[in-house]
Every structure is written in structure tokens, then in C-alpha cells.
Design an enzyme around this catalytic site. Structure first.
Site, mmCIF file in Angstrom:
data_model
loop_
_atom_site.group_PDB
_atom_site.id
_atom_site.type_symbol
_atom_site.label_atom_id
_atom_site.label_comp_id
_atom_site.label_asym_id
_atom_site.label_seq_id
_atom_site.Cartn_x
_atom_site.Cartn_y
_atom_site.Cartn_z
ATOM 1 N N LEU A 53 0.816 -1.217 0.000
ATOM 2 C CA LEU A 53 0.000 0.000 0.000
ATOM 3 C C LEU A 53 0.849 1.266 0.000
ATOM 4 O O LEU A 53 1.895 1.342 0.627
ATOM 5 C CB LEU A 53 -0.924 0.002 1.230
ATOM 6 C CG LEU A 53 -1.883 -1.187 1.321
ATOM 7 C CD1 LEU A 53 -2.786 -1.034 2.548
ATOM 8 C CD2 LEU A 53 -2.726 -1.340 0.060
ATOM 9 N N GLY A 56 -1.677 6.455 -2.484
ATOM 10 C CA GLY A 56 -2.843 6.373 -3.382
ATOM 11 C C GLY A 56 -3.900 5.452 -2.797
ATOM 12 O O GLY A 56 -5.089 5.798 -2.723
ATOM 13 N N HIS A 57 -3.470 4.280 -2.357
ATOM 14 C CA HIS A 57 -4.422 3.347 -1.738
ATOM 15 C C HIS A 57 -5.082 3.984 -0.507
ATOM 16 O O HIS A 57 -6.276 3.819 -0.275
ATOM 17 C CB HIS A 57 -3.701 2.080 -1.272
ATOM 18 C CG HIS A 57 -3.097 1.250 -2.363
ATOM 19 N ND1 HIS A 57 -1.750 1.067 -2.510
ATOM 20 C CD2 HIS A 57 -3.670 0.543 -3.365
ATOM 21 C CE1 HIS A 57 -1.509 0.271 -3.537
ATOM 22 N NE2 HIS A 57 -2.651 -0.061 -4.087
HETATM 23 P P1 AMP Z 1 -3.640 -2.211 -6.860
HETATM 24 O O1 AMP Z 1 -3.234 -2.594 -5.487
HETATM 25 O O2 AMP Z 1 -2.524 -1.643 -7.684
HETATM 26 O O3 AMP Z 1 -4.439 -3.272 -7.562
HETATM 27 O O4 AMP Z 1 -4.629 -0.994 -6.692
HETATM 28 C C1 AMP Z 1 -5.755 -1.061 -5.856
HETATM 29 C C2 AMP Z 1 -6.617 0.139 -6.128
HETATM 30 O O5 AMP Z 1 -5.878 1.330 -5.867
HETATM 31 C C3 AMP Z 1 -7.081 0.225 -7.601
HETATM 32 O O6 AMP Z 1 -8.429 0.661 -7.625
HETATM 33 C C4 AMP Z 1 -6.156 1.263 -8.169
HETATM 34 O O7 AMP Z 1 -6.714 1.962 -9.265
HETATM 35 C C5 AMP Z 1 -5.964 2.190 -6.978
HETATM 36 N N1 AMP Z 1 -4.745 2.960 -7.132
HETATM 37 C C6 AMP Z 1 -3.482 2.490 -7.281
HETATM 38 N N2 AMP Z 1 -2.623 3.517 -7.443
HETATM 39 C C7 AMP Z 1 -3.357 4.657 -7.395
HETATM 40 C C8 AMP Z 1 -3.048 6.048 -7.513
HETATM 41 N N3 AMP Z 1 -1.810 6.478 -7.720
HETATM 42 N N4 AMP Z 1 -4.065 6.930 -7.424
HETATM 43 C C9 AMP Z 1 -5.340 6.507 -7.237
HETATM 44 N N5 AMP Z 1 -5.690 5.220 -7.115
HETATM 45 C C10 AMP Z 1 -4.719 4.304 -7.195
#
Ligand code: AMP
Length: 301
Positions: A53, A56-57
Site C-alpha cells: 500500500l 494512493g491506496h
Molecule cells: P492495486 O493494489 O494496484 O491493484 O490498486 C488497488 C486500487 O488502488 C485500484 O483501484 C487502483 O486503481 C488504486 N490505485 C493504485 N494507485 C493509485 C493512484 N496512484 N491513485 C489513485 N488510485 C490508485
């Protein structure tokens, strides 16, 4: 001093469901005690992630808290959405640090199942098909990725039963396909989309950024700089936006462009010459072995 309550980390589907049933009735009793009855049933909000995490998360988690009563963050590196030769084995896994960060955010439940729990037969034999948009762009580079992603999202929604699920705009094609799945398959869950969170200098935060060396990280900034330049000339049309973005990205030898396109947000297909109004520019590139994606909204004249 703030006393942190550690989230409960839950690995089994049955336990997740029974904890949520308990949490719902606890939430109702607490509201009755406070004289707040009659507000409807407690709302469950899910934030699906693959862990490792970053800020962003955590922005998604904060939005989730503002949207409902009981927040569940799932952490699962879904093997179904990784292709042969992709980074499933090396994807960062930092559960302890993730749980500590979620404690600070006041998250009560982390659902962190094993592959065995999610796919007891080795792989789901029933899968959701992402259809034709699922084989474009990210789907062209990563065959089967979106079928695997939609399958795990459908499973998580069936396990947690969220009223709302929160996703990031960073994965624009993912958001498009999830919204379509929810409509096509009549899910009750609605989704909330959070804008892209960026580091200073513009690079979109990603768990995969950890793999970038300093020179690669500096070069990767050309992606967000290119998108920003594109948005600033959107008034001159799609062709001008593409040229503006290419000028930044093509100048970086460490950035190997996969695609740079402007799509119609209603169809996710590349815009035609006559398109005007809302559009989205999408970019994907390899920097070293790391695949990065980013996007920006455009308003075309
Ligand atoms: P992931 O763990 O990469 O699968 O991401 C989980 C959630 O966090 C997904 O909905 C992604 O789109 C969101 N996410 C990841 N990075 C960002 C970011 N930089 N800004 C906004 N949302 C993000």
C-alpha cells in the site's frame, strides 16, 4: 494520544461473512444507543487492493470511510490476472506494513485470503469475460488480465457484499470494465472512483514504482508530464494532444512506449476525427522491466 486498534486480518470466506454480520448488528445497536436509529442498514464499503500500500491506496481508504459505516480492505495478489512471464512472483508483498498503515486509518477489517482460499481447485473454472474492450490496450499487452481481474472482483463482491466499492482512476480501463460488469450482471454494488494520486514531480503512485531505479524514476516522469502537456492543448484537438504528449515521452530513451491513445469514455475506443467533448488520454510504457500506466481527462472542442 491516539490509541490504534489493529484491523482484524481475516483469511477465510466464512469468517469474513460472519464478522460482517456481527459488525452490522453491532453498528445498529450502537446507533440505537446514540439515538440514531432509522438511518437505514449499515453500509459496507470495500477497497480491493493487491497490497504494497502507498498513499494512493490510503486515499481510497479515506474515501471509503466517508462513504459508509464498515470498511473492508482486501489484499490479494490475484494470480488469475497475471500472464505467463509477468511479475506475479516478484510483486511486492508487505502485509505487516500494510496492516499497520490501515490501523492508522481506522480500518476494522482486512480480508487477506490465500490463493487456496480463493481458488481451491487451482483456478476458477468459471470466469467473467471482459468482452472485446478487455482485449484492447492493457488487455492487448496482457491477454486474460481483465477476465482475471473481473473474476476476482466478482468473487470479492460476493464474499463481502459491499454497498459501495472504491477504485482508483489510475486504472481507467479497469474502472470502465468493472462499471460495465456491474451493469451487465445486475450487481447491487455501486462504485466510487478516486482521482489519481501522484508524487511530487507528477509520477502516478504505484506499487510497481518500488522497482524503479533513480534514473528510471526520473525518466518515468515524462509520462505524467506528457499527459499534462496534452491536457493543456486539448482546445486544439486530439491530434495536438497526441503530439504534445509524444514530445515529452519520445525524448526519454529509458521509456519504451507501448501505447498512447485518446479514447471515448463511453466506449473506450479510440476517438475519431469528429469526436468532441469528454475524452481520455491513456498511456502505457515499460521503464526497465516495470510496466507503468497513466491517464488524463481531456475536453476536446
Ligand atoms: P492495486 O493494489 O494496484 O491493484 O490498486 C488497488 C486500487 O488502488 C485500484 O483501484 C487502483 O486503481 C488504486 N490505485 C493504485 N494507485 C493509485 C493512484 N496512484 N491513485 C489513485 N488510485 C490508485
Amino acid at each position: 494520544m491516539n490509541v490504534l486498534t489493529k484491523p482484524e486480518v481475516i483469511g477465510s470466506i466464512e469468517e469474513m461473512r460472519s464478522r460482517l454480520t456481527d459488525a452490522r448488528s453491532r453498528n445498529v445497536s450502537e446507533r440505537v444507543e446514540r439515538g440514531e436509529a432509522g438511518l437505514g442498514r449499515p453500509r459496507i464499503v470495500l477497497v480491493p487492493t493487491m497490497g504494497a500500500l502507498h498513499a494512493g491506496h490510503l486515499t481510497l481508504v479515506r474515501r471509503a470511510r466517508s462513504l459508509g459505516d464498515i470498511v473492508v480492505v482486501s489484499i490479494f495478489v490475484n494470480p488469475l490476472q497475471f500472464g505467463v512471464g509477468e511479475d506475479l512472483g516478484s510483486y511486492p508483498r508487505t502485509l505487516e506494513a500494510d496492516v499497520a498503515a490501515l490501523a492508522v486509518e481506522g480500518v476494522p477489517f482486512v480480508f487477506a485470503p490465500t490463493n487456496q482460499v480463493m481458488y481451491p481447485d487451482g483456478a476458477a473454472s468459471t470466469r467473467v469475460s471482459a468482452g472485446s474492450v478487455g482485449s484492447l490496450l492493457e488487455g492487448a499487452a496482457r491477454p486474460g488480465h481483465f477476465d482475471g481481474m473481473l473474476t476476482v472482483v466478482a468473487k470479492l463482491f460476493n464474499i463481502v457484499g459491499p454497498d459501495v466499492a472504491v477504485f482508483g482512476q489510475k486504472d481507467a480501463q479497469q474502472v470502465f470494465l468493472i462499471e460495465r460488469m456491474l451493469a451487465d450482471l445486475d450487481f447491487r454494488t455501486r462504485i466510487e472512483v478516486v482521482p489519481i494520486v501522484r508524487e511530487d514531480g507528477g509520477l502516478a503512485l504505484s506499487s510497481r514504482n518500488r522497482a524503479l531505479e533513480p534514473a528510471q524514476r526520473a525518466a518515468a516522469r515524462a509520462l505524467s508530464a506528457g499527459l499534462e502537456a496534452a491536457a493543456s492543448v486539448a482546445g486544439q484537438g486530439a491530434e495536438a494532444t497526441l503530439q504534445a504528449a509524444h514530445a515529452w515521452i519520445d525524448a526519454q530513451p529509458l521509456v519504451k512506449l507501448d501505447y498512447l491513445v485518446v479514447v471515448d469514455p463511453l466506449t473506450f475506443l479510440p476517438v475519431g476525427a469528429l469526436h468532441h467533448g469528454p475524452a481520455r488520454m491513456l498511456v502505457a510504457a515499460l521503464v526497465g522491466h516495470t510496466r507503468l500506466i497513466d491517464n488524463v481527462a481531456l475536453n476536446l472542442p
